[in-house]
Design a protein around this motif. Sequence first.
Motif, mmCIF file in Angstrom:
data_model
loop_
_atom_site.group_PDB
_atom_site.id
_atom_site.type_symbol
_atom_site.label_atom_id
_atom_site.label_comp_id
_atom_site.label_asym_id
_atom_site.label_seq_id
_atom_site.Cartn_x
_atom_site.Cartn_y
_atom_site.Cartn_z
ATOM 1 N N ARG A 728 0.827 -1.193 0.000
ATOM 2 C CA ARG A 728 0.000 0.000 0.000
ATOM 3 C C ARG A 728 0.869 1.254 0.000
ATOM 4 O O ARG A 728 0.655 2.192 -0.763
ATOM 5 N N ARG A 729 1.903 1.209 0.835
ATOM 6 C CA ARG A 729 2.770 2.372 0.929
ATOM 7 C C ARG A 729 3.524 2.566 -0.388
ATOM 8 O O ARG A 729 3.670 3.673 -0.886
ATOM 9 N N LYS A 730 3.951 1.446 -0.954
ATOM 10 C CA LYS A 730 4.639 1.517 -2.232
ATOM 11 C C LYS A 730 3.737 2.131 -3.288
ATOM 12 O O LYS A 730 4.161 2.966 -4.091
ATOM 13 N N GLU A 731 2.500 1.672 -3.252
ATOM 14 C CA GLU A 731 1.522 2.168 -4.212
ATOM 15 C C GLU A 731 1.326 3.671 -4.041
ATOM 16 O O GLU A 731 1.349 4.435 -5.018
ATOM 17 N N ASP A 732 1.166 4.083 -2.788
ATOM 18 C CA ASP A 732 1.012 5.510 -2.492
ATOM 19 C C ASP A 732 2.184 6.308 -3.020
ATOM 20 O O ASP A 732 2.030 7.336 -3.668
ATOM 21 N N LEU A 733 3.373 5.774 -2.724
ATOM 22 C CA LEU A 733 4.568 6.481 -3.160
ATOM 23 C C LEU A 733 4.643 6.491 -4.680
ATOM 24 O O LEU A 733 5.072 7.480 -5.283
ATOM 25 N N GLY A 734 4.178 5.413 -5.296
ATOM 26 C CA GLY A 734 4.144 5.330 -6.756
ATOM 27 C C GLY A 734 3.240 6.415 -7.336
ATOM 28 O O GLY A 734 3.601 7.104 -8.302
ATOM 29 N N GLU A 735 2.084 6.570 -6.705
ATOM 30 C CA GLU A 735 1.164 7.616 -7.152
ATOM 31 C C GLU A 735 1.788 8.995 -6.986
ATOM 32 O O GLU A 735 1.700 9.848 -7.864
ATOM 33 N N THR A 736 2.400 9.188 -5.837
ATOM 34 C CA THR A 736 3.081 10.458 -5.587
ATOM 35 C C THR A 736 4.116 10.709 -6.678
ATOM 36 O O THR A 736 4.234 11.829 -7.201
ATOM 37 N N ALA A 737 4.845 9.656 -7.020
ATOM 38 C CA ALA A 737 5.871 9.789 -8.049
ATOM 39 C C ALA A 737 5.247 10.217 -9.369
ATOM 40 O O ALA A 737 5.737 11.150 -10.024
ATOM 41 N N GLU A 738 4.132 9.548 -9.754
ATOM 42 C CA GLU A 738 3.435 9.904 -11.002
ATOM 43 C C GLU A 738 3.058 11.377 -10.989
ATOM 44 O O GLU A 738 3.241 12.104 -11.959
ATOM 45 N N ARG A 739 2.504 11.793 -9.828
ATOM 46 C CA ARG A 739 2.011 13.155 -9.698
ATOM 47 C C ARG A 739 3.157 14.151 -9.886
ATOM 48 O O ARG A 739 3.042 15.131 -10.612
ATOM 49 N N LEU A 740 4.263 13.848 -9.227
ATOM 50 C CA LEU A 740 5.400 14.762 -9.309
ATOM 51 C C LEU A 740 5.925 14.873 -10.731
ATOM 52 O O LEU A 740 6.248 15.949 -11.214
#
Length: 854
Positions: A728-740
């Motif tokens: 879940r955390r990885k996924e969250d961070l992945g989304e954050t990465a996409e956003r950035l």
Amino acid sequence: MDPSEYDLPFFHRQGFHRSTCVVCGHAFWTLGDFDRCQEAPCREYGFIGAPIFVRPYSLREMRETFLGFFEARGHTRIRRYPTVARWRNDVFFTQASIYDFQPWVTSGAVPPPANPLTISQPVLRFIDLEEVGRSGRHFTLFEMMAHHAFNRPDHEVYFKDRCTELCHELLVEKLGANPKAFTYKEEVWEGGGNLGPSLSVSALGLEVATLVFMEYTRDGENLKPMPLTVVDTGYGLERFVWASHGTKSAYEPVFGEEYDELRRSFAPHDAAVLIDHARALNFLLTDGVVPSNSKEGYFARLLLRRSLRILGRVPEAPDIYSILERSGREIARDFPEVGMHRDDLRRVVEAEVERYGEAIERARQTIRRTEDRIRSSGGHATSEDLIDWYDSLGVPPDLAVEELREPPPIPNDFYSLVAARHENERPTNDYVEVTQGLPEVPASVPKTEVLYYLDPYTVSFDAHVLWTEGPFVALDRTYFYPTGGGQVTDRGHLGDLEVVEVAWRGPWVLHRLERPSPFRVGDRVRGRVDPVRRTQLMQHHTATHLMNGTLREVLGPHVWQAGAYKATESARIDVTHFRALSKEELRAIDRRVNQIVREDRPVKSYFESRAEAERRFGFTLYQGGAVPGRELRIVEIEGFDVEACGGTHCTHTSEVGAIEILGVERIQDGVVRLNYASGERALEIREEHEEILREAARRLGVPVSRLPEGIDRLLAEIEESRKVARDRRKEDLGETAERLLSDPRATETVGPVTVVAARLDLDRTEMMELSRILSREAGRVVILASEREGRGTLFVGSTAPGISAANVVEAAKPAFDGKGGGSPAAATAVGEPGAPLTTALDAARLAARGTVAA
RNA sequence: GGGCACGUAGAUCAGCGGAAGAUCGCUGCUUUCGCAAAGCAGAGGUCGGGGGUUCAAAUCCCCCCGUGUCCA
């Protein structure tokens, strides 16, 4: 020492005269015509090819001749003592026959087993280990033949004059030596605070006997006569045999055929070492030493490993077992006990051989790897490394060299260099005196009569106060058990006052009360021992004997008690054993010990003379260490276990109730500890355990029988949810990465490099993970800032060639007064509290961009 | 009893202040009639435990615990 000490009527009767050695300067008495004493090195060996005695003797013949000679002159022959000096805590091994009688006999506390007496005592000396096989005359184990006399003021047996006369008669009349060949050199012997004159008897360069007369106690510069004087003699059996043959080395006549057999496969030196070590090991293992890495066990390991090393060098060598076996059979002809438990002895050795193999194999690997490492950094192994490896891995240098591609030379003084490393080690010997904190009792107070020996069930009694000071009270008689033998103190009451501790002080039992004693000397008091506590302690003590007997039965006779503790909550026993106990062994022990409990065997406690008890039961009596006294208190569990013990015991095994084993651990190499409880406590603990199981099952919502599966399920669930959280955390961070990446304020591309910079309050590991996701592709620089507890943290990760994260951080540090650093791939800096984090972020971004531009 | 070495993935170990690794084993896929083997992918770590130093500790320091070894 005053010269008159040596001026014996015997010398004058025989016509001896006194001279002084021109070499060593010692005075000596002789019938011969010498300007020097006949002891090497003042005079070199002269008996090689010219035996001192009339005919050659075998070891057995010589021993028998010696003992028979003294028996015929009023001495009682006594059996050897164990080579491990369990009755002493200052030495590991019996190093002289007199050790058998120290400290109690020589101090006068206990009468000798016979007086005068004669003995041939196998003794161990590890000092000259390196000389064994080399010198032709050193042995690890040798038999010290002796005659001893203990003189009390009211009973003089014999002293200097008669002793010297007996010695001379033996040498000259019995063994047929030339009377003029001997010198009796005047020396002073000192040890253990005592001293006295001694005579060193030599002929043709060989010292054949030492006659020591202990008669003084040193008190500073002054000498005080001892109340008990002791004749301590020592005649080396092997030397006598050697002197009777006059061969070049002592090994041929001493080891005979055995030596010849080994000589077929080995060099003389190696053959002698093998047979010498085998002889020492047979005695050591028979006497209950289990090889280990410390204390007496280490010496057994040392001898065994030295032997294995020699065997390993000869491809056709016989195995260690056959050598030990052969030697053991030979010894058993004179010392039958050495042959008794051969299978057990073999198991002990097997375990040790296996360990040695493993240790060497592990060490070889380590050495190979270490050399690879040293070589890859351009160096090569040194002699210093050889010492390291021997010290920490146990690899002898010759074996280490075999492993190396570029071996260094083995220093000639290798073992001295090893010894030098150990020079500065200071062993600490912190003794805790048992009598500490106890008051001095005047000698005029009559000693306490202890009644618990006779009847452990009586807990109420009347007695008279003989002495009292502060909270301490000494009675004329008591049923209270004082702390000792690993059994904790009884408690209870004297009158209305609580007894909190009971302890021996010399011959008195002191009862310590909760507060200063109100009693007066002569008062009659009522003593009441806490019966519940007493019962539990009795059960635990008897349980401990049962456990000891069971362990010897199940694991083998190499098992000796190495310590024990009997309290109310539980009891424990430490025993010598060569490996951790298996589940099966533990189950067998549990079954057997409880079977003996149920068999309801009688437990008899009685007093018996030391000599008689030793004769009937042997030295395995002394499981709890040495026990002083002429009379031993024997605790005998019928047909199962016999020990000398002063504790309180049940009279039948069934009174122990049941024994519940609570745990086993290997407390050190060669020693296993078992914890257990018996009686009421065993039941309590069983109930507690059941309650814990029930409660655990209840909380898991499964029946007790399904507890293991329930736990497995729970663990799987935990594992699963941990994984889910992580994903879940990885996924969250992945989304954050996409956003950035899709946010132009955060991401800009400068030539081949993409710089991502953002402020997002994450913790350190999250920043690292996010950076890792963002910089999966090469050519990325990630700059992340976050604030935690007022302090700004800047993290930079880089996969862009030419851009070092550390440099970027370095450039940004001044902007927020940060501290930090890192590697080209990743770097971190933390700013001062309140420092402008955004400025730092911008500075980092600028630095990254600037590097690309440049 | 003291000195030294060691404790990292299931096993054997590397790393010895800057983003936890190798080999074998394990799981899945490809290939095969099947196995072995090979290739690809993957799972698996409180870096013995606890304190401390540091912006940052598997790494340095201290204390425990465990293992090995040498010496008494």
